[in-house]
Design a protein around this motif. Structure first.
Motif, PDB file in Angstrom:
ATOM      1  N   GLY A 103       1.056  -1.074   0.213  1.00 16.09           N
ATOM      2  CA  GLY A 103      -0.167  -0.074   0.073  1.00 16.09           C
ATOM      3  C   GLY A 103       0.803   1.160   0.069  1.00 16.09           C
ATOM      4  N   LEU A 104       2.094   1.145   0.298  1.00 15.75           N
ATOM      5  CA  LEU A 104       3.024   2.264   0.223  1.00 15.75           C
ATOM      6  C   LEU A 104       3.289   2.740  -1.072  1.00 15.75           C
ATOM      7  N   LYS A 105       2.934   1.938  -2.270  1.00 14.30           N
ATOM      8  CA  LYS A 105       3.443   2.353  -3.513  1.00 14.30           C
ATOM      9  C   LYS A 105       2.783   3.932  -3.651  1.00 14.30           C
ATOM     10  N   ASP A 106       3.535   4.803  -4.577  1.00 15.26           N
ATOM     11  CA  ASP A 106       3.210   5.964  -4.679  1.00 15.26           C
ATOM     12  C   ASP A 106       3.409   6.974  -3.662  1.00 15.26           C
ATOM     13  N   THR A 107       3.404   6.722  -2.426  1.00 18.53           N
ATOM     14  CA  THR A 107       3.391   7.693  -1.380  1.00 18.53           C
ATOM     15  C   THR A 107       4.711   8.506  -1.785  1.00 18.53           C
ATOM     16  N   ILE A 109       6.818   9.245  19.998  1.00  8.37           N
ATOM     17  CA  ILE A 109       7.769   8.388  20.588  1.00  8.37           C
ATOM     18  C   ILE A 109       8.260   7.123  20.074  1.00  8.37           C
ATOM     19  N   ASP A 110       9.288   6.900  20.113  1.00  2.91           N
ATOM     20  CA  ASP A 110       9.909   5.536  19.388  1.00  2.91           C
ATOM     21  C   ASP A 110       8.930   4.343  20.053  1.00  2.91           C
ATOM     22  N   GLY A 111       8.546   3.477  18.803  1.00  7.23           N
ATOM     23  CA  GLY A 111       7.641   2.438  19.060  1.00  7.23           C
ATOM     24  C   GLY A 111       6.130   2.668  18.992  1.00  7.23           C
ATOM     25  N   THR A 112       6.053   4.028  18.647  1.00  9.09           N
ATOM     26  CA  THR A 112       4.421   4.271  18.610  1.00  9.09           C
ATOM     27  C   THR A 112       3.778   3.417  17.314  1.00  9.09           C
ATOM     28  N   PRO A 113       2.552   2.963  17.747  1.00  9.79           N
ATOM     29  CA  PRO A 113       1.932   2.070  16.626  1.00  9.79           C
ATOM     30  C   PRO A 113       1.342   2.853  15.573  1.00  9.79           C
ATOM     31  N   VAL A 114       1.630   2.471  14.270  1.00  8.73           N
ATOM     32  CA  VAL A 114       0.898   3.469  13.146  1.00  8.73           C
ATOM     33  C   VAL A 114      -0.439   2.859  12.775  1.00  8.73           C
ATOM     34  N   LEU A 115      -1.227   3.588  12.677  1.00  6.02           N
ATOM     35  CA  LEU A 115      -2.618   3.166  12.273  1.00  6.02           C
ATOM     36  C   LEU A 115      -3.034   3.399  10.916  1.00  6.02           C
ATOM     37  N   ASP A 116      -2.492   4.519  10.305  1.00  9.61           N
ATOM     38  CA  ASP A 116      -2.676   4.739   8.878  1.00  9.61           C
ATOM     39  C   ASP A 116      -1.876   6.041   8.288  1.00  9.61           C
ATOM     40  N   ILE A 117      -1.695   5.911   7.133  1.00  6.40           N
ATOM     41  CA  ILE A 117      -0.936   6.915   6.249  1.00  6.40           C
ATOM     42  C   ILE A 117      -1.824   7.415   5.113  1.00  6.40           C
ATOM     43  N   LYS A 118      -1.924   8.622   5.145  1.00  8.84           N
ATOM     44  CA  LYS A 118      -2.441   9.315   4.128  1.00  8.84           C
ATOM     45  C   LYS A 118      -1.963  10.366   3.273  1.00  8.84           C
ATOM     46  N   PRO A 119      -2.133  10.573   1.903  1.00  7.72           N
ATOM     47  CA  PRO A 119      -1.521  11.755   1.474  1.00  7.72           C
ATOM     48  C   PRO A 119      -1.878  13.096   2.021  1.00  7.72           C
ATOM     49  N   TYR A 120      -1.184  13.904   1.981  1.00 14.86           N
ATOM     50  CA  TYR A 120      -1.512  15.388   2.396  1.00 14.86           C
ATOM     51  C   TYR A 120      -1.828  16.095   1.396  1.00 14.86           C
ATOM     52  N   LEU A 149     -10.481   7.866  -7.279  1.00 16.26           N
ATOM     53  CA  LEU A 149     -11.707   8.700  -7.899  1.00 16.26           C
ATOM     54  C   LEU A 149     -11.046   9.507  -9.198  1.00 16.26           C
ATOM     55  N   LEU A 150     -10.212  10.048  -8.923  1.00 19.97           N
ATOM     56  CA  LEU A 150      -9.291  11.104  -9.782  1.00 19.97           C
ATOM     57  C   LEU A 150      -8.486  10.620 -10.614  1.00 19.97           C
ATOM     58  N   ASP A 151      -8.278   9.388 -10.583  1.00 16.34           N
ATOM     59  CA  ASP A 151      -7.052   8.828 -11.473  1.00 16.34           C
ATOM     60  C   ASP A 151      -7.535   7.560 -12.032  1.00 16.34           C
ATOM     61  N   GLU A 152      -6.899   7.247 -13.106  1.00 18.67           N
ATOM     62  CA  GLU A 152      -7.312   5.724 -13.921  1.00 18.67           C
ATOM     63  C   GLU A 152      -6.051   4.838 -13.621  1.00 18.67           C
ATOM     64  N   THR A 153      -5.207   5.198 -12.873  1.00 15.46           N
ATOM     65  CA  THR A 153      -3.888   4.135 -12.663  1.00 15.46           C
ATOM     66  C   THR A 153      -4.264   3.545 -11.025  1.00 15.46           C
ATOM     67  N   LEU A 154      -3.857   2.275 -11.064  1.00 17.77           N
ATOM     68  CA  LEU A 154      -3.884   1.736  -9.790  1.00 17.77           C
ATOM     69  C   LEU A 154      -2.535   2.222  -8.774  1.00 17.77           C
ATOM     70  N   ARG A 155      -3.082   2.599  -7.704  1.00 16.63           N
ATOM     71  CA  ARG A 155      -2.192   3.498  -6.868  1.00 16.63           C
ATOM     72  C   ARG A 155      -2.153   2.526  -5.479  1.00 16.63           C
ATOM     73  N   GLY A 156      -1.128   2.860  -4.700  1.00 15.63           N
ATOM     74  CA  GLY A 156      -0.926   2.306  -3.430  1.00 15.63           C
ATOM     75  C   GLY A 156      -2.210   3.160  -2.304  1.00 15.63           C
ATOM     76  N   VAL A 157      -2.886   2.131  -1.434  1.00 11.96           N
ATOM     77  CA  VAL A 157      -3.859   2.946  -0.859  1.00 11.96           C
ATOM     78  C   VAL A 157      -3.429   3.803   0.064  1.00 11.96           C
ATOM     79  N   PHE A 158      -2.353   3.848   0.430  1.00 11.60           N
ATOM     80  CA  PHE A 158      -1.651   4.728   1.499  1.00 11.60           C
ATOM     81  C   PHE A 158      -1.399   6.259   0.638  1.00 11.60           C
ATOM     82  N   SER A 159      -1.321   6.248  -0.639  1.00 10.70           N
ATOM     83  CA  SER A 159      -0.874   7.320  -1.425  1.00 10.70           C
ATOM     84  C   SER A 159      -2.259   7.946  -1.827  1.00 10.70           C
ATOM     85  N   THR A 160      -3.475   7.320  -1.345  1.00 10.18           N
ATOM     86  CA  THR A 160      -5.112   7.851  -1.646  1.00 10.18           C
ATOM     87  C   THR A 160      -5.804   7.928  -0.309  1.00 10.18           C
TER      88      THR A 160
END
Lengths: 164, 164
Positions: free
Chosen positions: A51-55, A123-134, B80-91
């Protein structure tokens, strides 16, 4: 109306120079750019790494994480930067009904399932729940900042002298 | 390393003009201000309402919520705004490992345990997990926006012509 519990599972972990809360200089919170130079890593577990592709195309990412060291909450609390009791939802206190944290980090580089980032205040060791593009929809201007007024230093995109 | 589940409980509910997903015009997502005029309410349940004190001093609040209609997830997805498959964390897709949504809303007024807000892009009935003040530390400039480049309209605080 559904008030039943919702369960989430950590997708990764933060590697940070702050090994414990006391390692963070609280004065940094008074500066909009106080943590900008603090570098760390977001390690995403292998089963979510695809899921990190394109981040790495984004300059900034929103990281949602669990305040895993926080126990219990107070609806009224004294913020680090204030001497007055405030409603917890007007603060970024970790002691909140749902202890979810939010930090916007700058992407330095992606190395497989690891993101090297700047702007770390976790803090080091913090569990990550989600990453989103800003995205541009996350930029707000002409802010009013309530009890924070006068307590936080210069920030970008201010309009002409209405706030602070 | 702790990979056990973390449970959260709804602290309130969104009242929105969008009664179902099909009520939202997807073109709005291409405009940084596309939802700015959409008004709704954030109702906080009575047992958490005391925490809303002081929120009305802020022009903008971060709302974290559960994508309660989302079932399952894909690590690779077509935005929604793209035609290419993307990593979910970049969406900002609702179909993510932990279906937590994030929207920054503008505060119109607080009426007791209800916040009248603008900038609503959530579906009516969405469970609220947290509310945080939007602070100057959340403003980022000089964005690079990866696959969104050219797909989203003008936004504030752009530096001179490096992105988009």
């Amino acid at each position: 109306m559904n008030r039943s519990e919702i369960s989430f599972i950590p997708i990764g972990v933060i590697h940070s120079p702050f090994k414990k809360k006391a390692d963070i200089d609280p004065k940094k919170y008074a500066d909009a750019k106080g943590f900008d130079s603090i570098q760390g890593e977001i390690e995403i577990y292998e089963n979510y790494a695809a899921g990190l592709k394109d981040t790495e195309g984004f300059s900034h990412l929103v990281v949602l994480f669990a305040f895993h060291l926080s126990e219990g909450f107070s609806l009224i609390t004294k913020p680090l930067l204030d001497e007055t009791l405030r409603g917890v939802f007007s603060t970024r206190s970790p002691h909140r009904p749902n202890p979810i944290g939010l930090t916007v980090v700058e992407v330095v580089e992606r190395q497989g399932h690891i993101l090297l980032v700047r702007g770390v205040d976790m803090i080091d060791g913090t569990p990550v729940l989600d990453i989103k593009p800003y995205t541009p929809r996350d930029i707000k201007t002409d802010l009013r900042i309530g009890w924070l007024t006068g307590k936080i230093k210069d920030w970008p995109c201010r309009s002409s002298g209405t706030e602070g």
